[in-house]
Design a protein around this motif. Structure first.
Motif, PDB file in Angstrom:
ATOM      1  N   PRO A   1       5.666   1.328  -5.234  1.00 52.98           N
ATOM      2  CA  PRO A   1       7.035   1.755  -4.870  1.00 52.98           C
ATOM      3  C   PRO A   1       7.968   1.864  -6.062  1.00 52.98           C
ATOM      4  CG  PRO A   1       6.236   0.092  -3.352  1.00 52.98           C
ATOM      5  CD  PRO A   1       5.240   0.159  -4.455  1.00 52.98           C
ATOM      6  N   CYS A   2       7.746   1.037  -7.084  1.00 57.57           N
ATOM      7  CA  CYS A   2       8.581   1.130  -8.280  1.00 57.57           C
ATOM      8  C   CYS A   2       8.256   2.376  -9.088  1.00 57.57           C
ATOM      9  CB  CYS A   2       8.406  -0.120  -9.143  1.00 57.57           C
ATOM     10  SG  CYS A   2       8.867  -1.653  -8.286  1.00 57.57           S
ATOM     11  N   CYS A   3       6.977   2.740  -9.116  1.00 59.75           N
ATOM     12  CA  CYS A   3       6.550   3.906  -9.893  1.00 59.75           C
ATOM     13  C   CYS A   3       6.712   5.211  -9.127  1.00 59.75           C
ATOM     14  CB  CYS A   3       5.098   3.748 -10.326  1.00 59.75           C
ATOM     15  SG  CYS A   3       4.821   2.293 -11.362  1.00 59.75           S
ATOM     16  N   GLY A   4       6.877   5.106  -7.822  1.00 58.67           N
ATOM     17  CA  GLY A   4       6.974   6.335  -7.028  1.00 58.67           C
ATOM     18  C   GLY A   4       5.625   6.686  -6.432  1.00 58.67           C
ATOM     19  N   LEU A   5       5.641   7.044  -5.140  1.00 58.40           N
ATOM     20  CA  LEU A   5       4.384   7.340  -4.462  1.00 58.40           C
ATOM     21  C   LEU A   5       3.806   8.679  -4.889  1.00 58.40           C
ATOM     22  CD1 LEU A   5       5.284   6.087  -0.862  1.00 58.40           C
ATOM     23  CD2 LEU A   5       3.858   4.951  -2.573  1.00 58.40           C
ATOM     24  N   GLY A   6       4.656   9.707  -4.970  1.00 61.99           N
ATOM     25  CA  GLY A   6       4.165  11.023  -5.362  1.00 61.99           C
ATOM     26  C   GLY A   6       3.194  11.622  -4.380  1.00 61.99           C
ATOM     27  N   GLY A   7       3.298  11.300  -3.096  1.00 58.42           N
ATOM     28  CA  GLY A   7       2.406  11.864  -2.093  1.00 58.42           C
ATOM     29  C   GLY A   7       1.075  11.164  -2.003  1.00 58.42           C
ATOM     30  N   ALA A   8       0.829  10.165  -2.827  1.00 62.57           N
ATOM     31  CA  ALA A   8      -0.440   9.451  -2.790  1.00 62.57           C
ATOM     32  C   ALA A   8      -0.408   8.374  -1.713  1.00 62.57           C
ATOM     33  CB  ALA A   8      -0.746   8.838  -4.161  1.00 62.57           C
ATOM     34  N   ARG A   9      -1.591   7.930  -1.307  1.00 62.21           N
ATOM     35  CA  ARG A   9      -1.695   6.866  -0.323  1.00 62.21           C
ATOM     36  C   ARG A   9      -1.264   5.547  -0.950  1.00 62.21           C
ATOM     37  NH1 ARG A   9      -7.159   7.474   3.161  1.00 62.21           N
ATOM     38  NH2 ARG A   9      -6.035   5.828   4.277  1.00 62.21           N
ATOM     39  N   LEU A  10      -0.641   4.723  -0.146  1.00 64.05           N
ATOM     40  CA  LEU A  10      -0.173   3.439  -0.645  1.00 64.05           C
ATOM     41  C   LEU A  10      -1.333   2.558  -1.088  1.00 64.05           C
ATOM     42  CD1 LEU A  10       2.448   1.856  -1.074  1.00 64.05           C
ATOM     43  CD2 LEU A  10       2.123   0.852   1.199  1.00 64.05           C
ATOM     44  N   LEU A  11      -2.372   2.480  -0.256  1.00 62.49           N
ATOM     45  CA  LEU A  11      -3.588   1.731  -0.577  1.00 62.49           C
ATOM     46  C   LEU A  11      -4.792   2.557  -0.142  1.00 62.49           C
ATOM     47  CD1 LEU A  11      -2.765  -1.941   0.522  1.00 62.49           C
ATOM     48  CD2 LEU A  11      -2.899  -1.059  -1.809  1.00 62.49           C
ATOM     49  N   GLN A  12      -5.848   2.447  -0.905  1.00 64.26           N
ATOM     50  CA  GLN A  12      -7.093   3.093  -0.531  1.00 64.26           C
ATOM     51  C   GLN A  12      -7.734   2.363   0.654  1.00 64.26           C
ATOM     52  OE1 GLN A  12      -8.187   5.954  -1.772  1.00 64.26           O
ATOM     53  NE2 GLN A  12      -6.383   6.031  -3.117  1.00 64.26           N
ATOM     54  N   PRO A  13      -8.596   3.038   1.425  1.00 62.87           N
ATOM     55  CA  PRO A  13      -9.210   2.358   2.587  1.00 62.87           C
ATOM     56  C   PRO A  13      -9.959   1.083   2.208  1.00 62.87           C
ATOM     57  CG  PRO A  13      -9.558   4.721   2.721  1.00 62.87           C
ATOM     58  CD  PRO A  13      -8.920   4.472   1.395  1.00 62.87           C
ATOM     59  N   ALA A  14     -10.682   1.100   1.079  1.00 66.34           N
ATOM     60  CA  ALA A  14     -11.398  -0.105   0.663  1.00 66.34           C
ATOM     61  C   ALA A  14     -10.436  -1.239   0.341  1.00 66.34           C
ATOM     62  CB  ALA A  14     -12.282   0.201  -0.545  1.00 66.34           C
ATOM     63  N   GLN A  15      -9.294  -0.908  -0.254  1.00 66.10           N
ATOM     64  CA  GLN A  15      -8.305  -1.943  -0.570  1.00 66.10           C
ATOM     65  C   GLN A  15      -7.666  -2.510   0.690  1.00 66.10           C
ATOM     66  OE1 GLN A  15      -5.817   0.320  -3.250  1.00 66.10           O
ATOM     67  NE2 GLN A  15      -6.799  -0.594  -5.053  1.00 66.10           N
ATOM     68  N   VAL A  16      -7.449  -1.670   1.680  1.00 68.83           N
ATOM     69  CA  VAL A  16      -6.913  -2.153   2.950  1.00 68.83           C
ATOM     70  C   VAL A  16      -7.875  -3.149   3.595  1.00 68.83           C
ATOM     71  CG1 VAL A  16      -6.224  -1.471   5.282  1.00 68.83           C
ATOM     72  CG2 VAL A  16      -5.549  -0.076   3.316  1.00 68.83           C
ATOM     73  N   CYS A  17      -9.162  -2.824   3.577  1.00 72.64           N
ATOM     74  CA  CYS A  17     -10.159  -3.739   4.148  1.00 72.64           C
ATOM     75  C   CYS A  17     -10.200  -5.055   3.374  1.00 72.64           C
ATOM     76  CB  CYS A  17     -11.533  -3.075   4.139  1.00 72.64           C
ATOM     77  SG  CYS A  17     -11.667  -1.622   5.206  1.00 72.64           S
ATOM     78  N   ASP A  18     -10.089  -4.987   2.053  1.00 67.98           N
ATOM     79  CA  ASP A  18     -10.086  -6.217   1.254  1.00 67.98           C
ATOM     80  C   ASP A  18      -8.883  -7.094   1.578  1.00 67.98           C
ATOM     81  OD1 ASP A  18     -12.426  -5.449   0.008  1.00 67.98           O
ATOM     82  OD2 ASP A  18     -11.384  -4.441  -1.645  1.00 67.98           O
ATOM     83  N   VAL A  19      -7.706  -6.476   1.706  1.00 64.79           N
ATOM     84  CA  VAL A  19      -6.502  -7.251   2.035  1.00 64.79           C
ATOM     85  C   VAL A  19      -6.635  -7.895   3.410  1.00 64.79           C
ATOM     86  CG1 VAL A  19      -4.031  -7.077   2.498  1.00 64.79           C
ATOM     87  CG2 VAL A  19      -5.015  -5.911   0.526  1.00 64.79           C
ATOM     88  N   LEU A  20      -7.200  -7.173   4.366  1.00 65.13           N
ATOM     89  CA  LEU A  20      -7.391  -7.743   5.696  1.00 65.13           C
ATOM     90  C   LEU A  20      -8.362  -8.923   5.658  1.00 65.13           C
ATOM     91  CD1 LEU A  20      -7.615  -4.489   7.860  1.00 65.13           C
ATOM     92  CD2 LEU A  20      -5.739  -6.135   7.793  1.00 65.13           C
ATOM     93  N   LYS A  21      -9.437  -8.792   4.881  1.00 69.03           N
ATOM     94  CA  LYS A  21     -10.374  -9.911   4.750  1.00 69.03           C
ATOM     95  C   LYS A  21      -9.690 -11.123   4.117  1.00 69.03           C
ATOM     96  CE  LYS A  21     -14.541  -7.068   4.243  1.00 69.03           C
ATOM     97  NZ  LYS A  21     -15.644  -6.653   3.323  1.00 69.03           N
TER      98      LYS A  21
END
Length: 570
Positions: free
Chosen positions: A138-158
């Motif tokens: 958010p500090c650098c700006g999204l630029g249309g990119a996804r906030l987190l990759q699907p693998a990173q989302v799964c890791d955070v949930l784990k």
């Protein structure tokens, strides 16, 4: 005078003729009598000879003659060479089973160890990196990119699941559970332990589905229509599952600890005998290659879980005796006995299953290649699952509850005080990371060798299969019916008039009535041979012989731990 003389001569001649006839008859009668005498003498001689032969035959049937015949009779095995060659090959297969099985078990053990170490080593680092990305983007700006990759989302949930479940596990009193179980009778504890094993399988089969549903719900593209209850309900279900499964494994470890600490070791003996009961329940059943693959995966998971349970038992006992090394050698014989019984039961079980079902020992090489394929496919760019999740589906081994229990036991058994203790913990963590990296490198190299031996390199570059599309296609093939009108061929009768005769086309009817069987390149490898003789039926409408509509045999790469193979799950 002349008349009287002629009549006298005639009478004399007649008398002479009569005398001659009488002499001839007498001579004939004498010859016949002589012949009759000769035949009578011959008959009497034959009768006397037959009686003598019978007497000689009766004299031959004696006890000495029988014993002599039994001692000197012979036979030739080469008259049935194929039968005895097959028996010898079966013996050689049984002798090869321990070696091939332990190769598979060793490879599977290191696969489970790699997935288990991932929870302690790389998963925390990946969660930290994902959180840093979440804070810095958010500090650098999204630029249309996804906030987190699907693998990173799964890791955070784990990571969140582990933190919440550990906080819930801290309220569980292990000592109270130990004394509660120790107060029960031996038979009751034996029944409880068997019920816990069944409950562990049920939890494993449903738990991985809960986790997969959570990961897919959290990473599903937003363009698709919402067909779920939301991420938060799925997350709460996953937290509840991991907590309950960890409690169940804790009860198993506590029961095993009670068995180790009992004075007469009767409970430990009964629990070990339960492994031999497993032989009776599995050896005398019909097995195919897919069912044996499921059983092999189950044995790998069971052996690795038993090692972790024994480690927990040793940690709890060493804590009670103030980490006295002498007490470890008191526990060591029981630990070796449990491990030896587990290995012996697995070897005997697999040896007789392969013998009774005529399965070659080379099938374990195919199983190793299938497990190696999972490891290599999870390292590619087009991978559709994490390696630990792949091991969970294939073997039924879910590392999160077991890792949570081990963290709970270690933190309660080992007290960390002072800067030196923190340095020791840091060095231990670095050692675990080193072990994880070395184990991963060795597994990757070994897996490449197994995949090359099985000629499965081309499958690695195929796109990941779409389960939804395949199911949709199979349903479409099942429900699709094509009606072909009967063709009319003009025929000419004797009078020259053309008559339209209704003649049906058998090939087209057979093609339209039989469902389309899906085929793939993997059907030629790692599949159980199909029986063609008992699967053919005769179509009463067309009179043609065709294949009965049925589900095709599944490839070993499609067999998970809880996939129904044939009519059961092993």
């Amino acid at each position: 005078m002349a008349d009287s003389l002629s009549s006298g001569l005639g009478e004399e001649q007649e008398n002479e003729n009569e005398d001659r006839e009488r002499d001839g008859k007498a001579a004939k009668t004498e010859k016949n009598k002589e012949k009759d005498r000769v035949t009578d003498t011959q008959r009497s001689n034959d009768k006397n000879g037959g009686n003598n032969g019978k007497k000689r035959n009766l004299s031959d049937l004696s006890l000495v003659r029988f014993i002599t015949t039994e001692l000197t009779r012979g036979y030739f095995l080469e008259h049935n060479e194929a039968k005895y060659t097959e028996r010898r090959e079966r013996v050689y297969t049984c002798l090869r089973i321990p070696k091939e099985l332990e190769k598979l078990m060793t490879f599977g053990f290191f696969l489970c160890l790699d997935a288990f170490l991932y929870v302690f080593t790389l998963l925390p680092l990946r969660v930290i990196l994902a959180l840093l990305r979440l804070l810095t983007l958010p500090c650098c700006g999204l630029g249309g990119a996804r906030l987190l990759q699907p693998a990173q989302v799964c890791d955070v949930l784990k990571g969140f699941i582990m933190v919440l479940c550990y906080s819930m596990m801290s309220y569980v009193d292990y000592s109270m559970m130990y004394h509660l179980i120790r107060g029960q009778s031996v038979i009751k504890l034996y029944i409880i332990y068997n019920m816990l094993e069944v409950a562990d399988r049920l939890f494993s089969s449903f738990g991985q589905d809960i986790l997969d549903a959570l990961y897919w719900t959290a990473t599903e593209p937003k363009e698709k229509k919402r067909a779920h209850i939301g991420v938060i309900p799925h997350f709460l279900m996953a937290v509840l599952y991991v907590f309950l499964h960890a409690i169940l494994i804790m009860v198993q470890a506590t029961t095993l600890n009670v068995a180790f600490n009992s004075h007469n070791k009767s409970l430990l003996t009964i629990m070990m005998s339960n492994n031999f009961v497993e032989i009776k329940g599995s050896v005398f059943k019909k097995f195919e290659k897919n069912n044996l693959f499921q059983m092999s995966n189950s044995d790998i998971k069971e052996r690795f879980t038993n090692y972790i349970l024994l480690l927990i038992v040793c940690l709890r006992n060493m804590e009670q005796f103030s980490w006295n090394p002498d007490h470890f050698w008191v526990l060591f014989p029981d630990v070796v006995m449990v491990i030896a019984s587990e290995v012996a039961v697995d070897v005997v079980k697999h040896a007789f299953i392969t013998k009774f079902n005529d399965i070659s020992a080379d099938v374990y090489g195919e199983y190793r290649a299938s497990l190696a394929f999972d490891l290599l496919s999870s390292r590619q760019k087009n991978a559709y699952t994490d390696y630990s999740d792949s091991v969970s589906r294939r073997m039924g081994f879910i590392p999160l509850p077991l890792a949570l229990l081990l963290i709970r036991v270690v933190t309660s058994s080992v007290k960390i005080q002072g800067s030196l203790s923190f340095m020791c913990v840091l060095l231990f963590y670095l050692g675990m990371i080193t072990l994880k990296v070395l184990n991963s490198i060795l597994l990757l190299g070994t897996s490449c060798g197994f995949v090359k031996e099985a000629n499965m390199e081309e499958k690695l570059f195929n796109p990941p299969p779409s389960v939804v599309s395949s199911r949709a296609n199979s349903r479409a093939h099942r429900t699709k019916t094509v009606h072909i009108p009967p063709q009319q061929e003009p025929t000419v009768d004797k009078g020259g008039a053309s008559v339209a005769a209704d003649v049906s086309s058998p090939p087209s009817v057979a093609e339209s009535s039989a469902p389309t069987l899906p085929k793939s390149d993997s059907d030629t490898f790692l599949t159980t041979p199909d029986g063609d003789d008992d699967e053919k039926i005769i179509n009463t409408d067309t009179g043609l012989e065709g294949l009965e509509p049925r589900t095709p045999k599944k490839d070993l790469l499609e067999i998970d731990r809880f996939t129904i193979c044939g009519n059961r799950i092993d």
